[in-house]
Design an enzyme around this catalytic site. Sequence first.
Site, short mmCIF file in Angstrom:
data_model
loop_
_atom_site.label_atom_id
_atom_site.label_comp_id
_atom_site.label_asym_id
_atom_site.label_seq_id
_atom_site.Cartn_x
_atom_site.Cartn_y
_atom_site.Cartn_z
N TYR A 1 0.85 -1.19 0.00
CA TYR A 1 0.00 0.00 0.00
C TYR A 1 0.89 1.25 0.00
O TYR A 1 2.09 1.19 0.28
CB TYR A 1 -0.92 -0.03 1.23
CG TYR A 1 -1.88 1.12 1.32
CD1 TYR A 1 -2.89 1.27 0.40
CD2 TYR A 1 -1.78 2.05 2.35
CE1 TYR A 1 -3.79 2.32 0.48
CE2 TYR A 1 -2.66 3.11 2.45
CZ TYR A 1 -3.66 3.25 1.51
OH TYR A 1 -4.54 4.29 1.59
N ASN B 1 1.73 3.71 1.82
CA ASN B 1 2.62 4.14 2.90
C ASN B 1 3.48 3.02 3.47
O ASN B 1 4.13 3.21 4.51
CB ASN B 1 1.81 4.78 4.03
CG ASN B 1 0.95 3.77 4.78
OD1 ASN B 1 0.67 2.68 4.29
ND2 ASN B 1 0.52 4.13 5.97
N LYS B 2 3.51 1.86 2.80
CA LYS B 2 4.30 0.75 3.34
C LYS B 2 5.78 0.92 3.01
O LYS B 2 6.19 1.84 2.32
CB LYS B 2 3.75 -0.57 2.80
CG LYS B 2 2.34 -0.91 3.26
CD LYS B 2 2.24 -0.92 4.78
CE LYS B 2 0.93 -1.49 5.31
NZ LYS B 2 -0.24 -0.66 5.06
N THR B 3 6.59 0.00 3.52
CA THR B 3 8.05 0.15 3.42
C THR B 3 8.54 0.11 1.97
O THR B 3 9.55 0.73 1.65
CB THR B 3 8.76 -0.93 4.24
OG1 THR B 3 8.26 -2.22 3.86
CG2 THR B 3 8.54 -0.72 5.72
#
Length: 393
Positions: free
Chosen positions: A184, A186-188
């Site tokens: 998604y 905002n994931k790493t």
Amino acid sequence: MSESIKVPFFRPSIGEEEIEEVVATLRGGWLTTGDRARRFEEGFRAYLGGDVEAIAVNSATAGLHLALEALAIGPGDEVVVPDLTFTASAEVVRYLGAEVRLVDVDPETLCLDPAALEAVITERTKAVMPVHYGGLSCDLDRISAICDRHGIEIVEDAAHALPTRWQGRLIGSHGTAATVFSFYANKTITTGEGGMLVTPRRDLAERARIMRLHGIDRDAFDRFRTPGAGWRYDIVAPGFKYNLSDLAAAVGVRQLEKTDGLCKKRAAIAERYLDAFADLPARLPVRGEQGGHSWHLFPIRLNADAPLDRDAFIARMTEIGIGTSMHYAPLHQMTYWKDRYDLKPEDFPVSEDAFNSLVTLPLFPDMTEAEIGAVIGAVRDTLTAGRRAVAGA
């Protein structure tokens, strides 16, 4: 605070490499699941060590659903899920007609409490879904030992956990039935929307590949692009529409190459926060073992003696221009879960207490020195000043 500056809660780290890969995909004329999705899968598999199958999907939610479906979870079964998680971890269990057993979390890590897991196991318990909260690994040794004794499958919710390690090995390479990652925004690493299901079991991988695209026994790329391939296909099950497009995978291919570098940047910022906030009236995240944290999130818990409560703290950060979030309102407080299972706050004392004090601070790889300084200054100024306030007072 030394400098007035607006800091978003998150900003994605997208470079020219990702842009060029997407443009090349557009010019290539194949936009849905195809060669780039396969490259992304193979690269991800290699990154984890090569001893797993990797199936790209359009969300981690889809991956969790496919994993449980491949394990034949269904009506009459129960799956244990931690209370402090996003609803997706639990909702996929209900997709299949199975029941959710919510349990409390560990007060130090906010990950699933192994003791709470063992206390709720019955003959109906078929799987457990540990969530690597914020990017910190669960205690996989204790969880695995419990599940081995009871014959229970493990499906890891690793939406926060790339590239988290447990006992020196990457999450996703520990031999559990399945592990699911999120990409998604905002994931790493990100593909905008997307996920990856990994499993060491060929039977689960084959089932997930079929079910991610309508239960079709052959993928479209093979049928339309492989020389000599026929047009015929068969439907072997009533599947879903969970495939990842090549446009999204194009971003993932390049993001994957940056995984370790992005994580190092996150870790460096987290260390700055841990040092800067050590003397404040707040409980800070657990570091874990070396490499044991991806630092997807930096949640803090305000102490009872903090000069203001959580809601007033968030209001103050908003006023200053610092973006924040909260991970999570526990599921036992959500109408559907509370009503279906008659859940009460006293059954979840750790997640209930955590919720009342939790706030997540900005942490993303491309934070500037000015942004990092602004967050540190705002948090320190707010938590060292004045008497305890209440939001709206």
